[in-house]
Enzyme design. Structure first.
Site, mmCIF file in Angstrom:
data_model
loop_
_atom_site.group_PDB
_atom_site.id
_atom_site.type_symbol
_atom_site.label_atom_id
_atom_site.label_comp_id
_atom_site.label_asym_id
_atom_site.label_seq_id
_atom_site.Cartn_x
_atom_site.Cartn_y
_atom_site.Cartn_z
ATOM 1 N N HIS A 81 13.991 -10.428 -18.420
ATOM 2 C CA HIS A 81 12.743 -10.203 -19.140
ATOM 3 C C HIS A 81 12.754 -10.998 -20.449
ATOM 4 O O HIS A 81 13.701 -10.932 -21.223
ATOM 5 C CB HIS A 81 12.589 -8.707 -19.439
ATOM 6 N N SER B 207 5.933 -10.727 -23.145
ATOM 7 C CA SER B 207 6.220 -9.291 -23.148
ATOM 8 C C SER B 207 5.026 -8.497 -23.700
ATOM 9 O O SER B 207 3.949 -8.529 -23.110
ATOM 10 C CB SER B 207 7.510 -9.010 -23.921
ATOM 11 N N ASP C 190 14.286 -8.306 -14.006
ATOM 12 C CA ASP C 190 13.446 -7.612 -14.979
ATOM 13 C C ASP C 190 13.062 -6.267 -14.388
ATOM 14 O O ASP C 190 12.558 -6.206 -13.256
ATOM 15 C CB ASP C 190 12.194 -8.453 -15.271
#
Length: 334
Positions: free
Chosen positions: A308, A175, A278
Protein backbone atom coordinates in the site's frame (compact mmCIF):
# COMPACT_ATOMS: atom_id res chain seq x y z
CA UNK A 1 -12.87 15.92 46.74
CA UNK A 2 -13.22 16.18 42.98
CA UNK A 3 -13.97 13.08 40.92
CA UNK A 4 -12.32 14.60 37.87
CA UNK A 5 -9.53 12.62 36.29
CA UNK A 6 -6.78 13.88 34.05
CA UNK A 7 -7.25 13.36 30.32
CA UNK A 8 -5.77 10.09 29.13
CA UNK A 9 -4.67 8.80 25.73
CA UNK A 10 -7.43 6.97 23.84
CA UNK A 11 -5.66 6.72 20.46
CA UNK A 12 -1.92 6.73 19.84
CA UNK A 13 -1.01 6.81 16.16
CA UNK A 14 2.59 5.66 15.76
CA UNK A 15 3.67 7.99 18.53
CA UNK A 16 3.05 10.90 16.15
CA UNK A 17 -0.55 11.82 17.01
CA UNK A 18 -2.25 11.20 20.34
CA UNK A 19 -5.97 11.73 20.86
CA UNK A 20 -6.91 12.32 24.49
CA UNK A 21 -10.11 11.47 26.30
CA UNK A 22 -11.17 15.13 26.46
CA UNK A 23 -10.91 15.44 22.67
CA UNK A 24 -7.61 17.33 22.72
CA UNK A 25 -4.77 16.29 20.45
CA UNK A 26 -1.03 16.09 21.01
CA UNK A 27 0.85 16.12 17.71
CA UNK A 28 4.57 15.38 17.49
CA UNK A 29 7.10 16.06 14.79
CA UNK A 30 6.28 13.60 12.04
CA UNK A 31 9.54 14.27 10.17
CA UNK A 32 11.55 13.52 13.30
CA UNK A 33 9.69 10.22 13.76
CA UNK A 34 10.18 9.07 10.16
CA UNK A 35 12.87 11.27 8.59
CA UNK A 36 12.64 11.19 4.78
CA UNK A 37 15.45 9.51 2.92
CA UNK A 38 17.46 12.02 0.92
CA UNK A 39 16.52 11.98 -2.75
CA UNK A 40 18.01 13.84 -5.71
CA UNK A 41 16.01 16.57 -7.38
CA UNK A 42 14.90 16.09 -10.97
CA UNK A 43 16.98 18.40 -13.18
CA UNK A 44 15.07 21.41 -14.42
CA UNK A 45 11.94 20.95 -12.30
CA UNK A 46 11.03 23.98 -10.21
CA UNK A 47 8.49 24.37 -7.42
CA UNK A 48 7.00 27.09 -5.27
CA UNK A 49 4.10 27.52 -2.85
CA UNK A 50 0.97 29.63 -3.27
CA UNK A 51 -1.87 30.28 -0.81
CA UNK A 52 -5.26 29.08 -2.05
CA UNK A 53 -7.24 29.65 1.18
CA UNK A 54 -6.06 32.76 3.01
CA UNK A 55 -8.64 32.30 5.77
CA UNK A 56 -7.09 28.99 6.86
CA UNK A 57 -3.61 29.61 5.49
CA UNK A 58 -3.80 26.56 3.24
CA UNK A 59 -1.23 26.26 0.47
CA UNK A 60 -0.58 24.47 -2.79
CA UNK A 61 2.89 23.54 -4.01
CA UNK A 62 3.19 24.07 -7.76
CA UNK A 63 5.73 21.97 -9.68
CA UNK A 64 6.77 23.13 -13.13
CA UNK A 65 8.65 20.90 -15.60
CA UNK A 66 11.77 22.04 -17.45
CA UNK A 67 11.12 24.83 -19.95
CA UNK A 68 12.01 22.39 -22.72
CA UNK A 69 9.07 20.10 -21.78
CA UNK A 70 6.72 19.52 -24.69
CA UNK A 71 3.24 20.94 -24.20
CA UNK A 72 0.44 21.23 -26.76
CA UNK A 73 2.63 23.15 -29.20
CA UNK A 74 1.83 26.42 -27.47
CA UNK A 75 3.57 25.63 -24.21
CA UNK A 76 0.35 24.54 -22.49
CA UNK A 77 0.48 21.57 -20.12
CA UNK A 78 -2.14 19.40 -18.38
CA UNK A 79 -2.78 20.18 -14.72
CA UNK A 80 -2.34 17.27 -12.29
CA UNK A 81 -3.84 18.03 -8.87
CA UNK A 82 -2.33 15.81 -6.17
CA UNK A 83 -3.56 14.99 -2.65
CA UNK A 84 -1.13 13.32 -0.23
CA UNK A 85 -1.83 10.24 1.87
CA UNK A 86 -1.68 9.49 5.59
CA UNK A 87 -5.13 8.26 6.53
CA UNK A 88 -6.33 11.88 6.78
CA UNK A 89 -4.29 12.14 10.01
CA UNK A 90 -0.66 12.56 8.94
CA UNK A 91 1.30 13.52 5.85
CA UNK A 92 1.80 16.85 4.14
CA UNK A 93 1.53 18.57 0.78
CA UNK A 94 5.25 19.39 1.06
CA UNK A 95 6.50 15.96 2.13
CA UNK A 96 10.09 15.37 1.11
CA UNK A 97 11.86 12.16 0.15
CA UNK A 98 10.18 9.77 -2.30
CA UNK A 99 6.86 11.68 -2.31
CA UNK A 100 8.60 14.89 -3.37
CA UNK A 101 10.60 13.00 -6.00
CA UNK A 102 7.42 11.39 -7.37
CA UNK A 103 5.79 14.80 -7.85
CA UNK A 104 8.91 16.06 -9.62
CA UNK A 105 8.96 13.01 -11.90
CA UNK A 106 5.27 13.48 -12.70
CA UNK A 107 5.95 17.09 -13.66
CA UNK A 108 8.95 16.20 -15.83
CA UNK A 109 7.82 12.93 -17.42
CA UNK A 110 4.14 13.48 -18.19
CA UNK A 111 4.90 16.49 -18.57
CA UNK A 112 2.43 18.47 -16.47
CA UNK A 113 1.99 21.19 -13.93
CA UNK A 114 1.64 19.27 -10.65
CA UNK A 115 -0.28 20.95 -7.84
CA UNK A 116 0.22 19.34 -4.42
CA UNK A 117 -2.60 20.49 -2.14
CA UNK A 118 -2.53 21.05 1.61
CA UNK A 119 -5.66 20.11 3.57
CA UNK A 120 -6.60 20.06 7.23
CA UNK A 121 -5.82 16.89 9.17
CA UNK A 122 -7.82 14.82 11.63
CA UNK A 123 -8.44 14.33 14.49
CA UNK A 124 -8.17 18.11 15.02
CA UNK A 125 -10.31 18.55 11.91
CA UNK A 126 -12.41 15.47 11.31
CA UNK A 127 -13.97 14.64 7.98
CA UNK A 128 -15.48 16.20 5.97
CA UNK A 129 -12.96 19.00 6.65
CA UNK A 130 -10.42 17.62 4.16
CA UNK A 131 -13.13 17.16 1.50
CA UNK A 132 -14.29 20.74 2.10
CA UNK A 133 -10.71 21.95 1.66
CA UNK A 134 -10.46 20.03 -1.61
CA UNK A 135 -13.63 21.76 -2.81
CA UNK A 136 -12.20 25.13 -1.78
CA UNK A 137 -9.06 24.37 -3.76
CA UNK A 138 -11.10 23.51 -6.87
CA UNK A 139 -12.94 26.82 -6.48
CA UNK A 140 -9.53 28.55 -6.43
CA UNK A 141 -8.44 26.60 -9.52
CA UNK A 142 -11.68 27.54 -11.30
CA UNK A 143 -10.99 31.19 -10.51
CA UNK A 144 -7.46 30.84 -11.89
CA UNK A 145 -8.89 29.43 -15.12
CA UNK A 146 -11.52 32.18 -15.26
CA UNK A 147 -9.10 35.08 -15.02
CA UNK A 148 -6.83 33.54 -17.65
CA UNK A 149 -9.79 32.91 -19.97
CA UNK A 150 -10.94 36.48 -19.36
CA UNK A 151 -7.65 37.89 -20.53
CA UNK A 152 -6.52 39.09 -17.12
CA UNK A 153 -3.68 36.64 -16.63
CA UNK A 154 -1.81 39.11 -14.47
CA UNK A 155 -4.26 38.30 -11.68
CA UNK A 156 -3.48 34.56 -11.85
CA UNK A 157 -0.65 32.50 -10.41
CA UNK A 158 2.08 33.17 -13.02
CA UNK A 159 3.07 29.56 -13.73
CA UNK A 160 -0.58 28.60 -14.27
CA UNK A 161 -1.22 31.65 -16.44
CA UNK A 162 1.81 30.83 -18.59
CA UNK A 163 1.49 27.07 -18.96
CA UNK A 164 -1.79 25.54 -17.73
CA UNK A 165 -4.20 23.80 -20.08
CA UNK A 166 -7.13 23.94 -17.66
CA UNK A 167 -9.28 21.88 -20.04
CA UNK A 168 -7.05 18.92 -19.17
CA UNK A 169 -7.24 18.95 -15.38
CA UNK A 170 -6.71 15.64 -13.59
CA UNK A 171 -7.35 14.84 -9.93
CA UNK A 172 -5.03 12.35 -8.25
CA UNK A 173 -4.07 11.15 -4.81
CA UNK A 174 -2.31 8.48 -2.79
CA UNK A 175 -4.16 6.49 -0.09
CA UNK A 176 -6.37 8.98 1.80
CA UNK A 177 -5.57 11.43 -0.99
CA UNK A 178 -7.10 8.93 -3.43
CA UNK A 179 -10.20 8.70 -1.23
CA UNK A 180 -10.41 12.50 -1.31
CA UNK A 181 -9.93 12.43 -5.09
CA UNK A 182 -12.87 10.04 -5.48
CA UNK A 183 -15.20 12.28 -3.49
CA UNK A 184 -14.19 15.40 -5.42
CA UNK A 185 -14.65 13.59 -8.75
CA UNK A 186 -18.16 12.61 -7.64
CA UNK A 187 -18.94 16.21 -6.63
CA UNK A 188 -17.76 17.48 -10.01
CA UNK A 189 -19.51 14.71 -11.93
CA UNK A 190 -22.81 15.28 -10.13
CA UNK A 191 -22.73 19.03 -10.62
CA UNK A 192 -22.17 19.90 -6.96
CA UNK A 193 -18.88 21.55 -7.97
CA UNK A 194 -18.46 23.52 -11.16
CA UNK A 195 -14.99 23.77 -12.67
CA UNK A 196 -15.86 25.74 -15.82
CA UNK A 197 -14.00 27.11 -17.66
CA UNK A 198 -11.63 24.42 -16.37
CA UNK A 199 -12.59 20.80 -17.08
CA UNK A 200 -12.00 17.53 -15.24
CA UNK A 201 -10.50 15.20 -17.84
CA UNK A 202 -9.80 12.22 -15.57
CA UNK A 203 -8.91 11.04 -12.08
CA UNK A 204 -6.23 8.78 -10.67
CA UNK A 205 -6.43 6.67 -7.50
CA UNK A 206 -3.13 5.33 -6.13
CA UNK A 207 -3.56 2.76 -3.33
CA UNK A 208 -7.02 4.13 -2.55
CA UNK A 209 -8.01 4.22 1.12
CA UNK A 210 -11.56 2.88 1.40
CA UNK A 211 -13.26 1.15 4.32
CA UNK A 212 -16.30 -0.84 5.37
CA UNK A 213 -17.68 -2.67 8.38
CA UNK A 214 -17.81 -6.01 6.58
CA UNK A 215 -14.31 -7.34 5.94
CA UNK A 216 -13.15 -8.12 2.42
CA UNK A 217 -10.92 -11.14 1.79
CA UNK A 218 -7.66 -9.17 1.73
CA UNK A 219 -8.52 -7.82 5.20
CA UNK A 220 -9.68 -11.14 6.67
CA UNK A 221 -6.62 -12.96 5.35
CA UNK A 222 -4.04 -10.21 4.89
CA UNK A 223 -0.87 -10.72 2.86
CA UNK A 224 2.51 -10.84 4.56
CA UNK A 225 4.76 -7.80 5.00
CA UNK A 226 2.22 -5.02 4.57
CA UNK A 227 2.86 -1.30 5.04
CA UNK A 228 -0.70 -0.72 6.30
CA UNK A 229 -2.26 -3.23 8.71
CA UNK A 230 -5.99 -3.76 9.19
CA UNK A 231 -5.63 -2.49 12.76
CA UNK A 232 -3.91 0.71 11.61
CA UNK A 233 -6.53 1.26 8.92
CA UNK A 234 -9.31 0.87 11.50
CA UNK A 235 -7.55 3.27 13.87
CA UNK A 236 -7.13 5.92 11.20
CA UNK A 237 -10.83 5.75 10.36
CA UNK A 238 -11.74 6.08 14.05
CA UNK A 239 -9.61 9.21 14.24
CA UNK A 240 -10.70 10.72 10.92
CA UNK A 241 -14.44 10.05 10.62
CA UNK A 242 -17.06 12.07 12.52
CA UNK A 243 -17.25 10.95 16.16
CA UNK A 244 -19.39 7.81 16.45
CA UNK A 245 -19.39 7.04 12.71
CA UNK A 246 -18.65 3.52 11.50
CA UNK A 247 -16.54 2.48 8.51
CA UNK A 248 -19.76 2.34 6.50
CA UNK A 249 -19.92 6.12 6.61
CA UNK A 250 -20.20 7.35 2.98
CA UNK A 251 -16.80 9.05 3.22
CA UNK A 252 -15.19 5.67 3.96
CA UNK A 253 -17.36 3.26 1.99
CA UNK A 254 -18.53 4.57 -1.40
CA UNK A 255 -21.01 1.70 -1.77
CA UNK A 256 -22.54 1.60 1.72
CA UNK A 257 -26.21 2.45 2.34
CA UNK A 258 -26.48 6.22 2.28
CA UNK A 259 -23.59 6.68 -0.13
CA UNK A 260 -24.36 8.56 -3.36
CA UNK A 261 -25.61 6.44 -6.27
CA UNK A 262 -22.71 6.61 -8.70
CA UNK A 263 -24.74 5.29 -11.63
CA UNK A 264 -25.99 8.67 -12.87
CA UNK A 265 -22.79 10.54 -11.96
CA UNK A 266 -20.83 11.74 -15.01
CA UNK A 267 -17.46 10.48 -13.84
CA UNK A 268 -14.51 11.07 -16.17
CA UNK A 269 -12.14 8.20 -17.07
CA UNK A 270 -10.38 6.74 -14.04
CA UNK A 271 -7.02 5.07 -13.52
CA UNK A 272 -6.98 2.82 -10.46
CA UNK A 273 -3.67 1.45 -9.14
CA UNK A 274 -4.01 -1.75 -7.09
CA UNK A 275 -0.98 -3.06 -5.14
CA UNK A 276 -0.98 -6.82 -4.57
CA UNK A 277 0.36 -6.74 -0.99
CA UNK A 278 -2.29 -4.38 0.36
CA UNK A 279 -4.97 -5.25 2.90
CA UNK A 280 -7.25 -2.89 0.94
CA UNK A 281 -6.56 -4.54 -2.43
CA UNK A 282 -9.97 -6.18 -2.69
CA UNK A 283 -11.70 -2.90 -1.86
CA UNK A 284 -9.75 -1.13 -4.60
CA UNK A 285 -10.34 -3.84 -7.21
CA UNK A 286 -13.99 -4.04 -6.14
CA UNK A 287 -14.37 -0.28 -6.55
CA UNK A 288 -13.10 -0.47 -10.12
CA UNK A 289 -15.31 -3.47 -10.91
CA UNK A 290 -18.44 -1.73 -9.61
CA UNK A 291 -17.72 1.34 -11.72
CA UNK A 292 -17.15 -0.82 -14.81
CA UNK A 293 -20.52 -2.51 -14.19
CA UNK A 294 -22.07 0.97 -14.31
CA UNK A 295 -20.47 1.61 -17.68
CA UNK A 296 -17.75 3.94 -16.42
CA UNK A 297 -14.37 4.13 -18.13
CA UNK A 298 -11.91 2.55 -15.68
CA UNK A 299 -8.38 1.27 -16.18
CA UNK A 300 -6.86 -0.93 -13.45
CA UNK A 301 -3.09 -1.11 -13.05
CA UNK A 302 -2.20 -4.04 -10.79
CA UNK A 303 1.19 -4.18 -9.10
CA UNK A 304 1.72 -7.65 -7.68
CA UNK A 305 4.07 -7.83 -4.72
CA UNK A 306 3.84 -4.11 -3.97
CA UNK A 307 2.66 -2.59 -0.69
CA UNK A 308 0.00 0.00 0.00
CA UNK A 309 1.37 3.41 -0.98
CA UNK A 310 4.50 1.94 -2.58
CA UNK A 311 4.80 4.92 -4.93
CA UNK A 312 5.75 7.20 -2.03
CA UNK A 313 7.57 4.67 0.18
CA UNK A 314 10.58 3.70 -1.94
CA UNK A 315 11.72 4.05 -5.52
CA UNK A 316 12.30 1.21 -7.95
CA UNK A 317 11.15 -0.32 -11.22
CA UNK A 318 7.47 -0.49 -10.13
CA UNK A 319 7.55 3.30 -9.70
CA UNK A 320 9.08 3.69 -13.16
CA UNK A 321 6.30 1.50 -14.58
CA UNK A 322 3.71 3.60 -12.74
CA UNK A 323 5.16 6.78 -14.28
CA UNK A 324 4.88 5.20 -17.74
CA UNK A 325 1.25 4.26 -17.09
CA UNK A 326 0.42 7.74 -15.78
CA UNK A 327 2.05 9.32 -18.82
CA UNK A 328 0.02 7.18 -21.21
CA UNK A 329 -3.23 7.76 -19.29
CA UNK A 330 -2.82 11.53 -19.23
CA UNK A 331 -1.77 11.72 -22.89
CA UNK A 332 -4.60 9.56 -24.20
CA UNK A 333 -7.34 11.06 -22.00
CA UNK A 334 -8.79 14.11 -23.71
Amino acid sequence: MSGDTAPHVVEDLLGIVQLLSDGSVVRGDEAAHTPPAPFPDVPGVQWKDAVYDSTRGLKVRVYRPPVSAAGDGQGKLPVLVHFHGGGYCIGSYNDLGVAHYLRQRQAADLPALVLSVQYRLAPEHRLPAAIDDGATFLAWLREQASVVAGGTSAAAEPWLAESADFSRTFLSGVSAGANLTHHLAVKVGSGQISLAPARLAGYILLSAYFGGVERVASESDPPDDVSLTVEMSDQLWRMALPVGATRDHPLANPFAPGSPDLGPVALPPALVEAPGRDVLRDRVVGYAARLKEMGKAVEVAEFEGQQHGFSVLRWGEPNEELIRILKRFVRQTK
